[in-house]
Scaffold this motif. Structure first.
Motif, short mmCIF file in Angstrom:
data_model
loop_
_atom_site.label_atom_id
_atom_site.label_comp_id
_atom_site.label_asym_id
_atom_site.label_seq_id
_atom_site.Cartn_x
_atom_site.Cartn_y
_atom_site.Cartn_z
N ILE A 80 20.53 -9.91 -21.28
CA ILE A 80 19.66 -10.85 -21.99
C ILE A 80 18.23 -10.76 -21.48
N ALA A 81 18.08 -10.83 -20.16
CA ALA A 81 16.76 -10.77 -19.54
C ALA A 81 16.92 -10.50 -18.05
N ALA A 82 15.85 -10.00 -17.44
CA ALA A 82 15.90 -9.71 -16.01
C ALA A 82 14.49 -9.77 -15.43
N ILE A 83 14.43 -10.07 -14.16
CA ILE A 83 13.18 -10.02 -13.41
C ILE A 83 13.44 -9.24 -12.13
N ALA A 84 12.60 -8.24 -11.87
CA ALA A 84 12.71 -7.45 -10.65
C ALA A 84 11.54 -7.78 -9.73
N ASP A 85 11.83 -8.39 -8.61
CA ASP A 85 10.81 -8.70 -7.60
C ASP A 85 10.87 -7.61 -6.54
N VAL A 86 10.05 -6.57 -6.74
CA VAL A 86 10.03 -5.43 -5.82
C VAL A 86 8.66 -5.30 -5.16
N HIS A 87 8.05 -6.44 -4.88
CA HIS A 87 6.71 -6.43 -4.29
C HIS A 87 6.69 -5.79 -2.90
N SER A 88 7.76 -5.96 -2.14
CA SER A 88 7.79 -5.36 -0.81
C SER A 88 7.81 -3.84 -0.90
N LEU A 89 8.60 -3.30 -1.82
CA LEU A 89 8.63 -1.86 -2.02
C LEU A 89 7.26 -1.35 -2.47
N GLU A 90 6.66 -2.05 -3.42
CA GLU A 90 5.36 -1.62 -3.93
C GLU A 90 4.29 -1.68 -2.84
N ASN A 91 4.31 -2.74 -2.03
CA ASN A 91 3.30 -2.89 -0.98
C ASN A 91 3.51 -1.90 0.16
N ALA A 92 4.74 -1.49 0.40
CA ALA A 92 5.00 -0.53 1.47
C ALA A 92 4.40 0.83 1.15
N GLY A 93 4.36 1.19 -0.14
CA GLY A 93 3.71 2.43 -0.56
C GLY A 93 4.25 3.67 0.14
N THR A 94 3.34 4.51 0.62
CA THR A 94 3.74 5.80 1.20
C THR A 94 4.47 5.65 2.53
N ALA A 95 4.52 4.45 3.10
CA ALA A 95 5.24 4.26 4.36
C ALA A 95 6.71 4.63 4.22
N ILE A 96 7.26 4.48 3.03
CA ILE A 96 8.68 4.80 2.87
C ILE A 96 8.93 6.31 2.94
N LEU A 97 7.87 7.12 2.82
CA LEU A 97 8.02 8.58 2.86
C LEU A 97 7.81 9.15 4.26
N THR A 98 7.50 8.31 5.24
CA THR A 98 7.22 8.79 6.59
C THR A 98 8.31 9.67 7.17
#
Length: 293
Positions: free
Chosen positions: A107-125
């Motif tokens: 029906i509907a959904a909300i994805a709160d992925v602000h932490s992933l977005e703010n981490a940015g390239t740090a996840i590729l370290t």
């Protein structure tokens, strides 16, 4: 010492909060149903499905050190996912997805992925150290920002990787444009997502897959709910495969199961038609609820 993974899944790792009503819902309805709190996010969903098939997936994502994050990491490890390469010290809370489903689907959904977005390239370290020289498959999900997806498309550390790309939702499909322009990756889309990338309406999955290939993608797989799924690629005939009819028990995560089953089949050396059939059957089993652990 953590074993080197077979596959990297880069993107969202979070808690899914899914409310499901057993009957069709009207806008604004307030009805009884069930609410589940389960590990989710495209990257984690794919990794869990791959682990069930005997592979060693690792997730690159941002997960907080809050109680929710610690519980999520523990559950992912229990399910066979390598979590040693997560960005944990971002000072950010663990992300969450909330979805409402009825007997007809989402029906509907909300994805709160602000932490992933703010981490940015740090996840590729980890690609600079423990995971350097990576040439095995990489699953990318559209919960990454458009800038980070663009950076991945050009990242020399992933130049030899087999990229498998999924937009996460129709609203994020346009984020994949840089990967299409770079002619990188195999794309896994539903028909609406394919239509967004193709820039036009399409009558079926095969037409949609071919339209995205015509835009520059090297290879595209498209699902279309209970209608036939399709695969198209440059210089080869298109394939289609109808899913078996099933009663809908859930829909969230079906596309992730499709991707994982298809990738596992190809890593096992199965031909294109058999890999597509395995993916379609896995997605149908998920929708029916049969693969619930």
């Amino acid at each position: 010492m953590t074993a080197r993974p077979d596959i990297l899944c880069i993107g969202a790792m979070l808690w899914d909060v899914i409310g499901r009503a057993p009957h069709r819902m009207a806008p604004g309805a307030d009805v009884p149903g069930r609410i589940r709190h389960i590990p989710g996010g495209v990257a984690l969903n794919v990794a869990v499905a791959l682990a069930r098939r005997g592979l060693r997936p690792a997730v690159l994502s941002a997960v907080g050190r809050d109680p929710e994050g610690c519980a999520l990491v523990a559950e992912a490890e229990r399910l066979g996912v390598i979590t040693a390469h997560l960005a944990r010290d971002t000072g950010l809370p663990t992300d969450t997805y909330m979805g409402i489903e009825d007997s007809e689907g989402l029906i509907a959904a909300i994805a709160d992925v602000h932490s992933l977005e703010n981490a940015g390239t740090a996840i590729l370290t980890p690609l600079d150290a423990a995971l350097s020289g990576w040439t095995a498959p990489v699953v990318l999900d559209g919960n990454l920002t458009a800038d980070l997806l663009d950076a991945v498309a050009r990242d020399p550390r992933l130049a030899g990787a087999d990229l498998r790309v999924v937009p996460a939702s129709p609203g994020k499909a346009e984020r994949l444009e840089s990967l299409i322009a770079a002619r990188r990756g195999c794309f896994y889309l539903n028909r609406l997502e394919a239509e967004i990338l193709a820039g036009r309406a399409c009558s079926d999955a095969a037409t949609a897959a071919q339209a995205v290939v015509a835009r520059g993608a090297a290879r595209v797989l498209v699902t279309d709910g209970p209608r036939p799924a399709a695969e198209a690629m440059a210089g080869a005939p298109a394939l289609t495969c109808p899913p078996p009819p099933v009663a809908v028990a859930r829909v969230t995560g079906a596309g992730d199961c499709f991707l994982a089953a298809h990738l596992a089949a190809e890593l096992a050396g199965r031909p294109r038609d058999a890999a597509l059939r395995q993916a379609v059957e896995a997605a149908a089993a998920h929708v029916s609820g049969k693969d619930v652990p």
